[in-house]
Design an enzyme around this catalytic site. Sequence first.
Site, mmCIF file in Angstrom:
data_model
loop_
_atom_site.group_PDB
_atom_site.id
_atom_site.type_symbol
_atom_site.label_atom_id
_atom_site.label_comp_id
_atom_site.label_asym_id
_atom_site.label_seq_id
_atom_site.Cartn_x
_atom_site.Cartn_y
_atom_site.Cartn_z
ATOM 1 N N ARG A 41 -6.582 -6.259 28.435
ATOM 2 C CA ARG A 41 -6.131 -5.287 29.463
ATOM 3 C C ARG A 41 -4.615 -5.098 29.496
ATOM 4 O O ARG A 41 -4.065 -4.588 30.450
ATOM 5 C CB ARG A 41 -6.623 -5.662 30.857
ATOM 6 C CG ARG A 41 -8.108 -5.618 30.994
ATOM 7 C CD ARG A 41 -8.511 -5.244 32.413
ATOM 8 N NE ARG A 41 -9.943 -5.170 32.510
ATOM 9 C CZ ARG A 41 -10.712 -6.153 32.962
ATOM 10 N NH1 ARG A 41 -10.166 -7.285 33.386
ATOM 11 N NH2 ARG A 41 -12.002 -6.004 33.002
ATOM 12 N N LYS A 70 3.968 6.894 24.928
ATOM 13 C CA LYS A 70 2.716 7.479 24.409
ATOM 14 C C LYS A 70 2.253 6.613 23.248
ATOM 15 O O LYS A 70 3.015 6.379 22.305
ATOM 16 C CB LYS A 70 2.935 8.905 23.919
ATOM 17 C CG LYS A 70 2.938 9.929 25.023
ATOM 18 C CD LYS A 70 2.911 11.318 24.416
ATOM 19 C CE LYS A 70 2.940 12.384 25.484
ATOM 20 N NZ LYS A 70 3.028 13.736 24.894
ATOM 21 N N GLU A 119 12.200 16.441 14.704
ATOM 22 C CA GLU A 119 12.147 16.059 16.127
ATOM 23 C C GLU A 119 13.537 16.128 16.760
ATOM 24 O O GLU A 119 13.666 16.442 17.942
ATOM 25 C CB GLU A 119 11.523 14.666 16.306
ATOM 26 C CG GLU A 119 10.100 14.513 15.745
ATOM 27 C CD GLU A 119 8.983 14.993 16.669
ATOM 28 O OE1 GLU A 119 9.267 15.670 17.676
ATOM 29 O OE2 GLU A 119 7.800 14.708 16.355
ATOM 30 N N LYS A 130 15.149 12.586 26.052
ATOM 31 C CA LYS A 130 13.757 12.161 26.250
ATOM 32 C C LYS A 130 13.636 11.232 27.453
ATOM 33 O O LYS A 130 12.701 11.351 28.252
ATOM 34 C CB LYS A 130 13.202 11.493 24.989
ATOM 35 C CG LYS A 130 11.721 11.153 25.150
ATOM 36 C CD LYS A 130 10.963 11.041 23.883
ATOM 37 C CE LYS A 130 9.485 10.822 24.182
ATOM 38 N NZ LYS A 130 8.670 10.650 22.988
ATOM 39 N N GLU A 174 3.048 13.468 31.675
ATOM 40 C CA GLU A 174 2.935 14.833 31.163
ATOM 41 C C GLU A 174 2.123 15.750 32.067
ATOM 42 O O GLU A 174 1.197 16.416 31.626
ATOM 43 C CB GLU A 174 2.337 14.802 29.747
ATOM 44 C CG GLU A 174 2.618 16.073 28.976
ATOM 45 C CD GLU A 174 2.245 15.953 27.499
ATOM 46 O OE1 GLU A 174 2.948 15.247 26.770
ATOM 47 O OE2 GLU A 174 1.250 16.586 27.093
ATOM 48 N N ARG A 202 7.309 17.212 30.750
ATOM 49 C CA ARG A 202 7.183 16.454 29.493
ATOM 50 C C ARG A 202 6.467 17.257 28.407
ATOM 51 O O ARG A 202 6.692 17.041 27.218
ATOM 52 C CB ARG A 202 6.464 15.123 29.741
ATOM 53 C CG ARG A 202 6.391 14.283 28.481
ATOM 54 C CD ARG A 202 6.022 12.845 28.713
ATOM 55 N NE ARG A 202 6.020 12.141 27.439
ATOM 56 C CZ ARG A 202 5.947 10.847 27.300
ATOM 57 N NH1 ARG A 202 5.870 10.070 28.352
ATOM 58 N NH2 ARG A 202 5.946 10.292 26.092
ATOM 59 N N ASN A 212 6.444 18.853 23.375
ATOM 60 C CA ASN A 212 5.436 19.216 22.373
ATOM 61 C C ASN A 212 5.710 20.553 21.716
ATOM 62 O O ASN A 212 4.816 21.140 21.086
ATOM 63 C CB ASN A 212 4.048 19.238 23.001
ATOM 64 C CG ASN A 212 3.598 17.844 23.351
ATOM 65 O OD1 ASN A 212 3.487 16.995 22.481
ATOM 66 N ND2 ASN A 212 3.363 17.601 24.624
ATOM 67 N N HIS A 260 4.139 21.424 18.440
ATOM 68 C CA HIS A 260 3.133 20.408 18.128
ATOM 69 C C HIS A 260 1.707 20.952 18.110
ATOM 70 O O HIS A 260 0.864 20.418 17.404
ATOM 71 C CB HIS A 260 3.224 19.236 19.108
ATOM 72 C CG HIS A 260 4.377 18.306 18.819
ATOM 73 N ND1 HIS A 260 5.685 18.735 18.716
ATOM 74 C CD2 HIS A 260 4.415 16.960 18.595
ATOM 75 C CE1 HIS A 260 6.468 17.689 18.458
ATOM 76 N NE2 HIS A 260 5.725 16.617 18.380
ATOM 77 N N HIS A 270 -0.089 20.097 14.974
ATOM 78 C CA HIS A 270 -1.241 19.186 14.931
ATOM 79 C C HIS A 270 -2.421 19.840 14.218
ATOM 80 O O HIS A 270 -3.190 19.172 13.513
ATOM 81 C CB HIS A 270 -1.665 18.776 16.350
ATOM 82 C CG HIS A 270 -0.766 17.743 16.968
ATOM 83 N ND1 HIS A 270 -0.810 17.425 18.309
ATOM 84 C CD2 HIS A 270 0.189 16.949 16.442
ATOM 85 C CE1 HIS A 270 0.078 16.476 18.566
ATOM 86 N NE2 HIS A 270 0.704 16.182 17.454
ATOM 87 N N HIS A 300 3.794 14.234 9.869
ATOM 88 C CA HIS A 300 3.841 14.757 11.235
ATOM 89 C C HIS A 300 5.104 15.602 11.461
ATOM 90 O O HIS A 300 5.039 16.728 11.956
ATOM 91 C CB HIS A 300 3.784 13.601 12.233
ATOM 92 C CG HIS A 300 3.983 14.032 13.645
ATOM 93 N ND1 HIS A 300 3.034 14.737 14.353
ATOM 94 C CD2 HIS A 300 5.050 13.915 14.480
ATOM 95 C CE1 HIS A 300 3.497 15.017 15.558
ATOM 96 N NE2 HIS A 300 4.718 14.536 15.657
#
Length: 379
Positions: free
Chosen positions: A130, A152, A194, A237, A247, A251, A255, A258, A262, A276
């Site tokens: 956990r 993330k 980025e 950031k 997000e 936030r 992206n 992205h 993606h 990426h």
Amino acid sequence: MKSPAVKPNKMTERLTVGLGERSYDIYIGSGQLAQLGALIAPFATTKRVAVITDETVHNLYGEALAMALSAYRTHLIVRPAGESQKSMANLEEILDSLFRAGFDRSDLLIAFGGGVIGDLAGFAASIYKRGMPFVQVPTTLLSQVDSSVGGKTAINNQFGKNLIGAFYQPRAVITDTDLLSTLPVRELKAGYAEVLKYGLLGDALFFEDLNSGLGADILALKSEALSRAIYISCSTKAKIVAQDERESGVRALLNLGHTFGHALELEAGYDGDLLHGEAVSVGMEMAFQFAVNQGLCKADCADQVSAHLAATTMPRIADMSDLLREPEALLRHMGQDKKNEGGQLTLILPRAIGDTYVEKRANREAVFGFLTQLKDNAA
Ligand code: NAD
Ligand code: GLY
């Protein structure tokens, strides 16, 4: 949590991600790896650490890491390099290794590598018993400017990128800029995408700097330029994450490029054909062109973005003819994006360079028409 007992060396910049009791520091500078043992001391109270890294990073920096961690009992988990490692099977192997070695949730996990290792190790840390504490030690430009910060963590599956994961913040990010000296040019460019993203999404002056030589200096591995880019990217950031950790608002701007990117990555498969950062580079050019196409942004802005990508020899739409062959498939992949709500397509779109917004109801037909047009242009 108290600050580490060591004084970072004088070249170190320190930023804080302000998230209340989950706040943490980002250390940026030359020589940070040698200080790792001291910097992690507040989080490694049991003196027992697990390090997850990949073969390439291990071969290059395994000895330096072992020296830095000589005061700790260290369990090393070395995985092959590459995006395909962000898989359920690999995650399970990592967890099994931690169980076999008898790790407790009071021990510390260290992610030592690029964004793949950071995302994978961070997710493992988030679910092991956990949750156990972890520290990011990013080794690629992409991970130093982006993925190591913000919590993330994720793996991929057959339905797309980063679809299984958690928001789970590290206890610290320790960024040694010296490690970038061994980075292949292709990986450096992937990271540069980025960096450029931070200018395009909200900082037109930073874009101007990148365009007026800073970008070229970063790609020439000039150390001052790299440190500046890492510092500016991480501080942008950190501010965004502090405002919107999970997000639900601002936030999402991180992206930019992205959703298109993606979809290209999924179409390419996760076997190294399209990195990426390369997908993000192309995806940002697509976002600007789509915005022009929709009358949201002046053509001149998209032209400036394309010209900058060309001048810095970054991946562009024109290089993607194979991946653009099936607009239906790309649109389907875009439909799996985590930002989507209620079956609507969410896109980050520009009004200008440095001025972007979250479009929660992007017109699917318009996107399909745009993708079809790109396919026809590429044919
Ligand atoms: P990566 O981790 O695959 O590293 C790229 C390659 O460089 C690998 O082959 C690696 O072994 C090698 N390498 C790493 N450090 C090196 C060094 N110092 N010298 C020489 N070679 C080195 O890729 P990446 O570009 O760092 O990260 C991409 C991943 O990051 C993607 O999975 C992406 O989804 C993820 N990402 C996550 C976030 C986030 O917020 N969590 C943000 C952006 C990207
Ligand atoms: N890289 C996108 C984010 O961290 O939100």
